[in-house]
Scaffold this motif. Sequence first.
Motif, PDB file in Angstrom:
ATOM      1  N   PRO A   1      46.785  12.194 -18.977  1.00 23.40           N
ATOM      2  CA  PRO A   1      46.954  11.105 -20.479  1.00 23.40           C
ATOM      3  C   PRO A   1      45.440  11.259 -20.950  1.00 23.40           C
ATOM      4  CG  PRO A   1      48.347  10.880 -18.796  1.00 23.40           C
ATOM      5  CD  PRO A   1      46.912  11.416 -17.713  1.00 23.40           C
ATOM      6  N   ALA A   2      44.635  11.030 -19.971  1.00 22.63           N
ATOM      7  CA  ALA A   2      43.012  10.472 -20.509  1.00 22.63           C
ATOM      8  C   ALA A   2      42.543  12.079 -21.627  1.00 22.63           C
ATOM      9  CB  ALA A   2      42.180  10.243 -19.932  1.00 22.63           C
ATOM     10  N   ALA A   3      42.802  13.313 -20.779  1.00 25.56           N
ATOM     11  CA  ALA A   3      42.481  14.317 -21.115  1.00 25.56           C
ATOM     12  C   ALA A   3      43.226  15.037 -22.492  1.00 25.56           C
ATOM     13  CB  ALA A   3      42.364  16.135 -19.690  1.00 25.56           C
ATOM     14  N   ARG A   4      44.404  15.066 -22.009  1.00 24.71           N
ATOM     15  CA  ARG A   4      45.143  15.305 -23.246  1.00 24.71           C
ATOM     16  C   ARG A   4      44.504  14.644 -24.788  1.00 24.71           C
ATOM     17  NH1 ARG A   4      50.819  13.964 -20.952  1.00 24.71           N
ATOM     18  NH2 ARG A   4      51.429  16.134 -19.172  1.00 24.71           N
ATOM     19  N   VAL A   5      44.552  13.368 -24.421  1.00 25.15           N
ATOM     20  CA  VAL A   5      43.425  12.974 -25.656  1.00 25.15           C
ATOM     21  C   VAL A   5      42.036  13.834 -26.470  1.00 25.15           C
ATOM     22  CG1 VAL A   5      42.928  10.259 -26.717  1.00 25.15           C
ATOM     23  CG2 VAL A   5      44.707  10.234 -24.988  1.00 25.15           C
ATOM     24  N   GLN A   6      41.661  13.906 -25.117  1.00 25.21           N
ATOM     25  CA  GLN A   6      40.188  14.269 -25.618  1.00 25.21           C
ATOM     26  C   GLN A   6      40.341  15.905 -26.474  1.00 25.21           C
ATOM     27  OE1 GLN A   6      37.278  13.643 -25.726  1.00 25.21           O
ATOM     28  NE2 GLN A   6      36.006  15.340 -26.170  1.00 25.21           N
ATOM     29  N   THR A   7      41.372  16.439 -25.315  1.00 30.54           N
ATOM     30  CA  THR A   7      41.367  17.940 -25.967  1.00 30.54           C
ATOM     31  C   THR A   7      41.921  17.606 -27.057  1.00 30.54           C
ATOM     32  OG1 THR A   7      42.084  18.554 -23.897  1.00 30.54           O
ATOM     33  CG2 THR A   7      43.061  19.510 -25.693  1.00 30.54           C
ATOM     34  N   ALA A   8      42.991  16.694 -27.833  1.00 26.96           N
ATOM     35  CA  ALA A   8      43.655  16.538 -28.973  1.00 26.96           C
ATOM     36  C   ALA A   8      42.013  15.860 -30.292  1.00 26.96           C
ATOM     37  CB  ALA A   8      44.216  15.163 -28.964  1.00 26.96           C
ATOM     38  N   ILE A   9      41.295  15.214 -29.176  1.00 26.89           N
ATOM     39  CA  ILE A   9      40.196  14.714 -30.365  1.00 26.89           C
ATOM     40  C   ILE A   9      39.051  16.472 -30.587  1.00 26.89           C
ATOM     41  CG2 ILE A   9      37.741  13.719 -29.885  1.00 26.89           C
ATOM     42  CD1 ILE A   9      39.302  11.527 -28.373  1.00 26.89           C
ATOM     43  N   GLU A  10      38.944  16.822 -29.931  1.00 23.89           N
ATOM     44  CA  GLU A  10      38.344  18.060 -30.184  1.00 23.89           C
ATOM     45  C   GLU A  10      39.495  19.169 -30.967  1.00 23.89           C
ATOM     46  OE1 GLU A  10      37.486  19.707 -26.118  1.00 23.89           O
ATOM     47  OE2 GLU A  10      36.059  18.421 -25.392  1.00 23.89           O
ATOM     48  N   LEU A  11      40.344  19.154 -31.171  1.00 20.49           N
ATOM     49  CA  LEU A  11      41.638  19.974 -31.745  1.00 20.49           C
ATOM     50  C   LEU A  11      41.588  19.140 -33.694  1.00 20.49           C
ATOM     51  CD1 LEU A  11      44.182  21.029 -29.728  1.00 20.49           C
ATOM     52  CD2 LEU A  11      42.326  23.058 -30.722  1.00 20.49           C
ATOM     53  N   LEU A  12      41.365  18.237 -33.546  1.00 24.97           N
ATOM     54  CA  LEU A  12      41.450  17.327 -34.544  1.00 24.97           C
ATOM     55  C   LEU A  12      39.708  17.573 -35.268  1.00 24.97           C
ATOM     56  CD1 LEU A  12      42.833  13.636 -33.772  1.00 24.97           C
ATOM     57  CD2 LEU A  12      43.173  15.565 -35.411  1.00 24.97           C
ATOM     58  N   ASP A  13      38.751  18.373 -34.835  1.00 29.10           N
ATOM     59  CA  ASP A  13      37.591  17.766 -35.164  1.00 29.10           C
ATOM     60  C   ASP A  13      37.800  19.366 -35.847  1.00 29.10           C
ATOM     61  OD1 ASP A  13      35.519  16.661 -34.572  1.00 29.10           O
ATOM     62  OD2 ASP A  13      35.401  16.642 -33.060  1.00 29.10           O
ATOM     63  N   VAL A  14      38.720  20.431 -35.254  1.00 28.88           N
ATOM     64  CA  VAL A  14      38.650  21.761 -35.495  1.00 28.88           C
ATOM     65  C   VAL A  14      39.433  21.543 -37.028  1.00 28.88           C
ATOM     66  CG1 VAL A  14      40.056  24.113 -35.154  1.00 28.88           C
ATOM     67  CG2 VAL A  14      38.419  22.933 -33.525  1.00 28.88           C
TER      68      VAL A  14
ATOM     69  N   LEU B   1      50.116  14.771 -30.586  1.00 25.92           N
ATOM     70  CA  LEU B   1      48.520  13.112 -31.046  1.00 25.92           C
ATOM     71  C   LEU B   1      48.171  13.807 -32.025  1.00 25.92           C
ATOM     72  CD1 LEU B   1      47.186  12.799 -27.237  1.00 25.92           C
ATOM     73  CD2 LEU B   1      48.172  11.280 -28.289  1.00 25.92           C
ATOM     74  N   VAL B   2      48.333  15.207 -32.204  1.00 20.20           N
ATOM     75  CA  VAL B   2      47.141  16.279 -33.642  1.00 20.20           C
ATOM     76  C   VAL B   2      47.416  15.802 -34.414  1.00 20.20           C
ATOM     77  CG1 VAL B   2      45.814  17.872 -34.411  1.00 20.20           C
ATOM     78  CG2 VAL B   2      45.678  17.374 -31.792  1.00 20.20           C
ATOM     79  N   PHE B   3      48.912  15.937 -34.298  1.00 21.01           N
ATOM     80  CA  PHE B   3      50.006  15.611 -35.836  1.00 21.01           C
ATOM     81  C   PHE B   3      49.977  13.547 -36.068  1.00 21.01           C
ATOM     82  CE2 PHE B   3      50.738  20.159 -35.361  1.00 21.01           C
ATOM     83  CZ  PHE B   3      50.430  20.342 -36.896  1.00 21.01           C
TER      84      PHE B   3
ATOM     85  N   PRO C   1      39.106  12.310 -41.818  1.00 15.62           N
ATOM     86  CA  PRO C   1      38.062  11.401 -41.186  1.00 15.62           C
ATOM     87  C   PRO C   1      36.975  12.224 -41.221  1.00 15.62           C
ATOM     88  CG  PRO C   1      39.895  11.993 -40.477  1.00 15.62           C
ATOM     89  CD  PRO C   1      40.448  12.755 -41.531  1.00 15.62           C
ATOM     90  N   ASP C   2      35.772  11.673 -40.566  1.00 12.20           N
ATOM     91  CA  ASP C   2      34.640  11.633 -40.500  1.00 12.20           C
ATOM     92  C   ASP C   2      34.555  13.033 -39.272  1.00 12.20           C
ATOM     93  OD1 ASP C   2      32.873  10.748 -42.303  1.00 12.20           O
ATOM     94  OD2 ASP C   2      33.110   9.051 -41.204  1.00 12.20           O
ATOM     95  N   THR C   3      35.286  12.355 -37.927  1.00 13.92           N
ATOM     96  CA  THR C   3      35.592  12.824 -37.068  1.00 13.92           C
ATOM     97  C   THR C   3      36.384  13.126 -36.028  1.00 13.92           C
ATOM     98  OG1 THR C   3      34.980  11.297 -35.578  1.00 13.92           O
ATOM     99  CG2 THR C   3      33.102  12.945 -36.357  1.00 13.92           C
ATOM    100  N   GLY C   4      36.451  13.988 -35.427  1.00  9.00           N
ATOM    101  CA  GLY C   4      37.752  13.802 -34.767  1.00  9.00           C
ATOM    102  C   GLY C   4      38.337  12.383 -33.904  1.00  9.00           C
ATOM    103  N   ARG C   5      37.682  11.767 -33.470  1.00  6.21           N
ATOM    104  CA  ARG C   5      37.572  11.173 -32.481  1.00  6.21           C
ATOM    105  C   ARG C   5      38.028   9.362 -32.950  1.00  6.21           C
ATOM    106  NH1 ARG C   5      35.955   8.820 -28.001  1.00  6.21           N
ATOM    107  NH2 ARG C   5      34.873   6.715 -27.507  1.00  6.21           N
ATOM    108  N   ALA C   6      37.341   9.265 -34.435  1.00  9.89           N
ATOM    109  CA  ALA C   6      37.241   8.492 -35.240  1.00  9.89           C
ATOM    110  C   ALA C   6      38.926   8.406 -35.968  1.00  9.89           C
ATOM    111  CB  ALA C   6      36.790   8.281 -36.771  1.00  9.89           C
ATOM    112  N   ALA C   7      39.512   9.830 -36.057  1.00 10.00           N
ATOM    113  CA  ALA C   7      40.948   9.688 -35.997  1.00 10.00           C
ATOM    114  C   ALA C   7      41.435   9.209 -35.619  1.00 10.00           C
ATOM    115  CB  ALA C   7      41.331  11.116 -36.852  1.00 10.00           C
ATOM    116  N   MET C   8      41.362   9.666 -33.878  1.00 11.20           N
ATOM    117  CA  MET C   8      42.025   9.013 -32.733  1.00 11.20           C
ATOM    118  C   MET C   8      41.990   7.868 -32.462  1.00 11.20           C
ATOM    119  SD  MET C   8      43.703  10.695 -30.085  1.00 11.20           S
ATOM    120  CE  MET C   8      43.756  12.044 -30.987  1.00 11.20           C
ATOM    121  N   LEU C   9      40.604   6.976 -32.932  1.00 13.25           N
ATOM    122  CA  LEU C   9      40.881   5.537 -32.657  1.00 13.25           C
ATOM    123  C   LEU C   9      41.838   4.839 -33.585  1.00 13.25           C
ATOM    124  CD1 LEU C   9      36.458   5.323 -32.333  1.00 13.25           C
ATOM    125  CD2 LEU C   9      38.903   5.101 -30.229  1.00 13.25           C
TER     126      LEU C   9
END
Length: 392
Positions: free
Chosen positions: A3-16, A53-55, A65-73
Amino acid sequence: MTPAARVQTAIELLDVVIAAARAKGAPADRILADWFKANRFAGSKDRRAIRELVFAAIRACGPVPDTGRAAMLRLAEVDTSIVPLFDGSNYGAAPVAEGEAVAEGGVAPAWLADRLAASDIAGPEAEALLGRAPLDLRVNSLKTDRATLKLPEAAQSTDAPHGLRLAPGTPVEQWDAYRDGLIEVQDTGSQIACLAVAAQPGETVIDLCAGGGGKTLALAASMDNLGRLIASDTDRNRLSRLMPRAERAGATNIEARLLNPQREADALEDLLGTTDAVLVDAPCSGTGTWRRNPEARWRLDEAELDRLVKIQAYLLDLAAKLVRPGGRVIYVTCSLLDEEGAGQFDGFLSRHPGWQPAAMDLPAGLARGKGTRLTPFHDGTDGFFIACAGRP
């Protein structure tokens, strides 16, 4: 994947996704599809979880958002079950630092939220724009009818006379009924917009901005394949998808015409002043479709909105030239902004003295200006403005 890896992957995709939104690049759906294709190690459950997670993060943020991480937070503020997944584990997201930036919530960027509020889309009406859309079908009356059609899963009837509703993600394209042309995927609001055309067998009808032809196919069914139905567009790729769809649906009265931008009348010269009805399903901001494309609100700016409003006026004026005396122009836009809806239609009537709003017998919607508006909150459909004007 954990689950944690899925969150990180979603963050990276959100950046794109964020970068693409700023550059008006590929939509989120395509970005995710390309990533899944290139990363086969992600199983079906991983793909589904990452997509959700992304949507969900996109819907949770108002401005870009400035970054995908900020969006996930920001999503973690809404869904606290995500917070423990920022655990710093292998392939996981780093722990949350004190005071770390979190993206802003809201319905849309401030300027756009203000425009929506000025069009009476605020509170629950605005919030409903970011829900998840159901999967709607149109039963093809050229081949079957809603009362007798049998499908692999139970479906609910909608306000449209040929409409059915299923859960999002239902794999209808794998069904025999879809392959045989008995059903088409089409939002109920879009089906209701086609009803406004009141296309009759034997008429000459133009779908001026046909795109891939979803509304064209509905009009062909209304006309029972009798008369002329001209599907035109300036986008060759989108228009090329129509005729294979028409063959599957058994629609035989459709003529496709590719138009040159700013010279559309040249390809339609033989129809000037002769057409019974012209449907103008104009390019627009798409504010009524955010349930399906939530990152679209990050792509829109005031300059783009102004450009779209000018195109809509241009297309309406072109449609007026095509209609015979006593004929009608039907204006449809999947926007809830008045400058693209009621205001745009008022502008058309002011530029064309003698033209009058015409009554429409629609099964849903509320009056807005001299037309009808459908919204996700009130009608459970995509958002639309629909109006009809008759030529004297």
